[in-house]
Design an enzyme around this catalytic site. Structure first.
Site, PDB file in Angstrom:
ATOM      1  CG  ASP A  13      25.577  23.842 -32.284  1.00  0.00           C
ATOM      2  OD1 ASP A  13      24.574  23.465 -32.915  1.00  0.00           O
ATOM      3  OD2 ASP A  13      26.136  24.925 -32.489  1.00  0.00           O
ATOM      4  CB  CYS A  73      27.236  25.082 -23.019  1.00  0.00           C
ATOM      5  SG  CYS A  73      27.023  23.595 -24.016  1.00  0.00           S
ATOM      6  CB  SER A 116      32.222  25.160 -30.194  1.00  0.00           C
ATOM      7  OG  SER A 116      31.632  25.318 -28.925  1.00  0.00           O
TER       8      SER A 116
END
Length: 575
Positions: free
Chosen positions: A89, A202, A478
């Site tokens: 993403d 992340c 997100s």
């Protein structure tokens, strides 16, 4: 473990490939790859990896898969490695590539299923690193229902920008700062080179780490395994152990649907809320439940969120990243305090062969840290994620409130029919303080693909407007999104949902305390507008994303593409 005495292949799927005179041609293929007679007649374990060179999330998975294979072999199993896709993403964000993201979750689940079916593997160890690959792999596990263990590839280490820790969240927000002159070209160039210093997904409680936390809470991952950062050597030990443990699950016939029960799904939703996790969990948990044939939709998830305290001070709403939580006690520390105060079901089975309560029995509270608060002394009494409903969202919506000071917002609508139009307005500061920005026709069917809006929300935050405007969408956000941002609004605009009937200036009220999302329009006015509404043609007429749009269901049920476990007439594990 002696596989020859403990594991009888007469009831395992691989007997269709390896046993009896009729399978001599099949065995010849296995001999061609260097397998011995003993290896051929042992259980065959699929080791599925989402490795690729697209992003740091996935780059360490191939190395970790080798450790899994050593563990399988050490316990008298025969590992068979294969890869599937990942759409990352962070790379796909903010452009047309994001339309591929949610569809990739289905492709991952489907491709793992087809590989396992086609080669009759007896068990599955699945490694995943980036957002949709985690739920996609877990969906495949419960769909196939062969003994399975999930392994997260681990999180990235935080970067350092002039002595301050930074993550990719800071990068997206830096774009907003740059657009209003608060960051120079030189500073932007410098921070982008240091924000992501290692392999791993992340680092904050964005979607990947949220779903990694879910993997332990739902029982499909070994305790502590989901918290260790990707560069840590201990990851290989977790992988080796998983390879050994999968053979025990085969011997004991412990399957994913023995583990992923209604109670386990409630445990998973609990840790999402308690950790201030990604709103995307409200999409992925119903999808995992769907594969089991369990009815567990967005409203069920929201009910758990409502009664769960927010206790883990993790970014994007808090101060810490996944590495920090791992180093003070990991996900078991979070789960232990939730269990002790009655928020978790302790009797749920896990891949250790023991229950949640048994796994956590020896976990001690760590008083010398402030990453995780005790569940009876939370950051806030309501979970970090909240479900909404109202006349603008009859099928629900979701918002992350972790870190939000004000949880009520009211303002006039400013409507955009795709993300690009809104992002352009934000970039040019062509919006007003107090407005509710509406991005529609970005749902599962209408997008197609239900894009995430991080580029837009981060730009708003970078401009200092994160708490001065609200944003609602039938798309997604997100896990890195912060600010008053409401996603998954259903029904989506593409099927005539109320969000598609809004006009500029309509007064919208968001109340995350009461769980409401409403527009100041009567039922009669909404009905009149619906009669005038016309569906929009899709931007895709063929290909994988067109195919996804034809099959996909509403976000409330997880945006799934097939009838699920409830409609199953035969289970792969029992072939």
């Amino acid at each position: 473990m002696d596989a020859k005495t403990l594991i009888d292949k007469r009831n395992l799927p691989s007997r269709h490939v390896t046993e009896g005179p009729a399978r001599a041609p099949h065995r010849s293929y296995l001999y061609a790859m260097g397998l011995t007679r003993e290896q051929i007649h042992q259980p065959l374990v699929g080791v599925a990896s989402c490795w690729n060179e697209a992003a740091p999330c996935n780059i360490s998975l191939m190395r970790q898969a080798q450790a899994v294979k050593k563990g399988v072999a050490a316990a008298n199993g025969t590992p068979r490695e294969f890869c599937t896709i990942t759409v990352t993403d962070g790379i796909a964000m903010g452009h047309e590539g994001m339309k591929a993201s949610l569809a990739s979750r289905e492709v991952i689940a489907d491709s793992v299923e087809l590989t396992m079916r086609g080669h009759s593997y007896d068990a599955l160890v699945g490694l995943a690193g980036c957002d949709k690959s985690l739920p996609g792999m877990m969906m495949a596990m419960v769909r196939l229902n062969v003994p399975s263990i999930f392994i997260y590839g681990g999180s990235i280490l935080p970067g350092s920008f002039r002595g301050q820790p930074v993550t990719v969240q800071d990068m997206f927000e830096a774009v907003g700062k740059h657009s209003v002159g608060l960051m120079s070209d030189e500073d932007l160039d410098e921070i982008e080179q240091v924000a992501c210093p290692s392999a791993g997904a992340c680092g904050a409680q964005f979607t990947a780490n949220t779903m990694a936390t879910v993997s332990e809470a739902i029982g499909l991952a070994l305790p502590y395994s989901a918290g260790a950062p990707a560069p840590y050597e201990i990851r290989d030990r977790f992988c080796m152990t998983a390879g050994e443990q999968i053979m025990d699950l085969i011997a004991r016939n412990i399957r994913p649907r023995d583990i992923v029960t209604r109670k386990a799904l409630e445990n998973a939703a609990t840790v999402v809320a308690a950790s201030g996790g990604s709103t995307n969990a409200g999409l992925h948990l119903p999808a995992i439940a769907h594969e089991c044939g369990i009815a567990f939709d967005l409203f069920d998830v929201a009910e758990i969120f409502k009664r769960t305290p927010y206790i883990a001070d993790l970014k994007p709403g808090g101060r810490y990243v996944a590495k920090d939580m791992f180093e003070v006690g990991g996900i078991p520390l979070l789960m232990k305090t939730l269990l002790d105060h009655g928020y978790l079901h302790g009797d749920c089975l896990t891949v250790t062969g023991r229950t949640i309560a048994e796994n956590l029995a020896s976990v001690k509270w760590n008083p010398n840290q402030d990453v995780v608060r005790p569940a009876n002394d939370p950051i806030t009494v309501t979970g970090g994620v909240v479900g909404l409903a109202g006349n603008l969202a009859p099928d629900g919506a979701i918002v992350k409130v972790a870190g939000l000071k004000n949880q009520i917002f009211s303002g006039p609508a400013r409507c955009f029919d795709n993300e690009e139009a809104c992002f352009e307005a934000v970039t040019n500061r062509a919006y007003k303080e107090g407005e509710v920005l509406v991005i529609r026709y970005e749902g599962p069917k209408g997008g197609p693909g239900m894009r995430e809006m991080l580029a837009t929300t981060a730009a708003l935050y970078g401009q200092g407007m994160g708490d001065k405007v609200a944003l609602i969408t039938d798309g997604r956000f997100s896990g890195a999104t912060r600010g008053f941002c409401i996603g998954h609004v259903g029904p989506e605009a593409a099927v005539g949902g109320p969000i598609g009937l809004l006009r500029d200036g309509d007064l919208i009220t968001i109340d995350a305390i009461e769980g409401r999302l409403d527009v100041a329009l009567s039922d009669e006015e909404l009905a009149a507008r619906r009669r005038e509404w016309q569906p929009r043609p899709s931007s895709f007429g063929s290909g994988a994303i067109w195919k996804f749009a034809q099959a996909v269901g509403p976000a409330r049920q997880g945006a799934v593409t097939h009838p699920g476990g409830a409609a199953e007439t035969s289970c792969y594990a029992d072939i």
